[in-house]
Scaffold this motif. Structure first.
Motif, PDB file in Angstrom:
ATOM      1  N   GLU A  28       0.622 108.712   8.986  1.00 60.53           N
ATOM      2  CA  GLU A  28       0.234 108.846   9.957  1.00 60.53           C
ATOM      3  C   GLU A  28       0.316 109.855  10.965  1.00 60.53           C
ATOM      4  O   GLU A  28       1.951 109.807  11.403  1.00 60.53           O
ATOM      5  CB  GLU A  28      -0.521 108.083  11.163  1.00 60.53           C
ATOM      6  N   ASN A  89      -4.903 111.429  14.970  1.00 60.65           N
ATOM      7  CA  ASN A  89      -5.597 111.115  16.452  1.00 60.65           C
ATOM      8  C   ASN A  89      -6.649 112.332  16.881  1.00 60.65           C
ATOM      9  O   ASN A  89      -5.765 112.725  17.337  1.00 60.65           O
ATOM     10  CB  ASN A  89      -5.065 110.447  17.204  1.00 60.65           C
ATOM     11  N   GLU A 121      -8.836 110.270  12.823  1.00 63.74           N
ATOM     12  CA  GLU A 121      -8.683 108.697  13.309  1.00 63.74           C
ATOM     13  C   GLU A 121      -9.862 108.961  14.669  1.00 63.74           C
ATOM     14  O   GLU A 121      -9.003 109.127  15.723  1.00 63.74           O
ATOM     15  CB  GLU A 121      -7.166 107.976  13.165  1.00 63.74           C
ATOM     16  N   ASP A 151     -10.106 103.892  14.396  1.00 64.31           N
ATOM     17  CA  ASP A 151      -8.587 103.182  14.560  1.00 64.31           C
ATOM     18  C   ASP A 151      -8.837 102.129  15.292  1.00 64.31           C
ATOM     19  O   ASP A 151      -9.911 101.777  15.721  1.00 64.31           O
ATOM     20  CB  ASP A 151      -8.446 104.082  15.077  1.00 64.31           C
ATOM     21  N   LYS A 172      -9.079 100.882  10.094  1.00 63.41           N
ATOM     22  CA  LYS A 172      -8.486 100.449  10.149  1.00 63.41           C
ATOM     23  C   LYS A 172      -8.422  99.482  11.366  1.00 63.41           C
ATOM     24  O   LYS A 172      -8.748  99.214  12.042  1.00 63.41           O
ATOM     25  CB  LYS A 172      -7.269 101.780  10.974  1.00 63.41           C
ATOM     26  N   GLU A 208      -2.783  98.206  10.313  1.00 64.60           N
ATOM     27  CA  GLU A 208      -1.624  98.621  10.960  1.00 64.60           C
ATOM     28  C   GLU A 208      -0.681  97.574  11.595  1.00 64.60           C
ATOM     29  O   GLU A 208      -1.136  96.497  11.933  1.00 64.60           O
ATOM     30  CB  GLU A 208      -2.265  99.287  12.477  1.00 64.60           C
TER      31      GLU A 208
HETATM   32 CA    CA Z   1      -4.200 105.917  15.322  1.00 65.57          CA
END
Ligand code: CA
Ligand code: C2E
Ligand code: CA
Length: 238
Positions: A28, A89, A121, A151, A172, A208
């Motif tokens: 990421e 992101n 995301e 996300d 996520k 995460e």
């Molecule tokens: Ca993220």
């Protein structure tokens, strides 16, 4: 504004691990601001401000271009089978920008990065704001080969109806559930339910904020196939 103009933004890459075979499957990309006087500034300090002022559009786009170009270089230098993926992101505000899809296409064409290895995301609150626009934008991105991840799943209002409505590829699981797992309350059951829900909808899951071996083992036991967190690796500078 100056961070972009003076080229002070940096990208850190945090590995994401497969819990099925233990391999690193990708990263990421996380923004940092290397401030000349204040040192390394974390996104929690500048992203909200960037969103308020509208600078986020330029910031996210700078990050996307930089990351695709870097990944393309790594794919060429270190070919792997399968190739490493990357997640970028995107602020929810971007979804309503009429030129977002065109911009992503342009970056992919310029950098030569294969869209199949790019994940975007987006937080759930962002995609719920304007259903029709969101569906159209996400569908067009997917048609290019880009994958969409929700996300911080579970942190917002979590209207489950959007899971069937919007074209998405993965969830996520928010770190709050993962970090609370050890306390023996109902968080493990919630994670288990999210994993089952995702799989029955044909979506991948990434947990995460994994900070301990115990959490990693528990997640494996629940059938969660990917994880990210300090226990595996901290975000790395490049
Ligand atoms: Ca993220
Ligand atoms: P996020 O997308 O949820 O990113 C994960 C955050 O969790 C990162 O914080 C990462 O450093 C942190 N993290 C990773 N492993 C662990 C762990 O084991 N424990 C704990 N406690 N934290 C862990 P970071 O880098 O400070 O980023 C914060 C948020 O800023 C991100 O949350 C994302 O929403 C936003 N952000 C970062 N880069 C960008 C960007 O380029 N564009 C936009 N729009 N937002 C960004
Ligand atoms: Ca997150």
């Amino acid at each position: 504004r100056q961070a972009i103009e003076r080229d002070e933004l940096r990208i850190y890459y945090q590995p994401i691990q497969s819990l099925i075979n233990g391999h690193t499957i990708g990263f990421e990309a996380l923004a940092r601001w290397q401030h000349p006087a204040r040192g390394l500034v974390l996104p929690s300090e500048f992203i909200p401000l960037a969103e308020e002022t509208g600078i986020i559009y330029a910031l996210d786009r700078w990050v996307l271009r930089k990351v695709c170009s870097q990944m393309q270089q790594w794919h060429t230098e270190f070919p792997l089978d399968p190739p490493l993926t990357v997640s970028v992101n995107i602020s929810g505000k971007q979804i309503s920008q009429p030129d977002l899809v065109e911009f992503v296409g342009q970056v992919l064409a310029e950098t030569g990065f294969d869209p199949h290895y790019l994940n975007l995301e987006i937080t759930e609150s962002a995609i719920m704001e304007d259903g029709e626009t969101t569906t159209a934008v996400l569908s067009q991105l997917q048609a290019m080969g880009v994958k969409i991840r929700i996300d911080d799943f579970g942190r917002g209002y979590s209207s489950l109806s959007y899971l069937s409505q919007f074209p998405i590829n993965a969830l996520k699981i928010d770190y709050l559930f993962v970090s609370a797992m050890a306390h023996g309350d109902k968080n493990s059951e919630i994670i288990q339910a999210i994993v089952m829900l995702a799989h029955s909808l044909g979506l991948q899951v990434i947990a995460e904020g994994v900070e301990t071996e115990k959490q990693l083992d528990q997640l494996k036991g629940m059938g969660c196939e990917n994880a990210q967190g300090y226990f595996i690796c901290r975000p790395l500078s490049y």
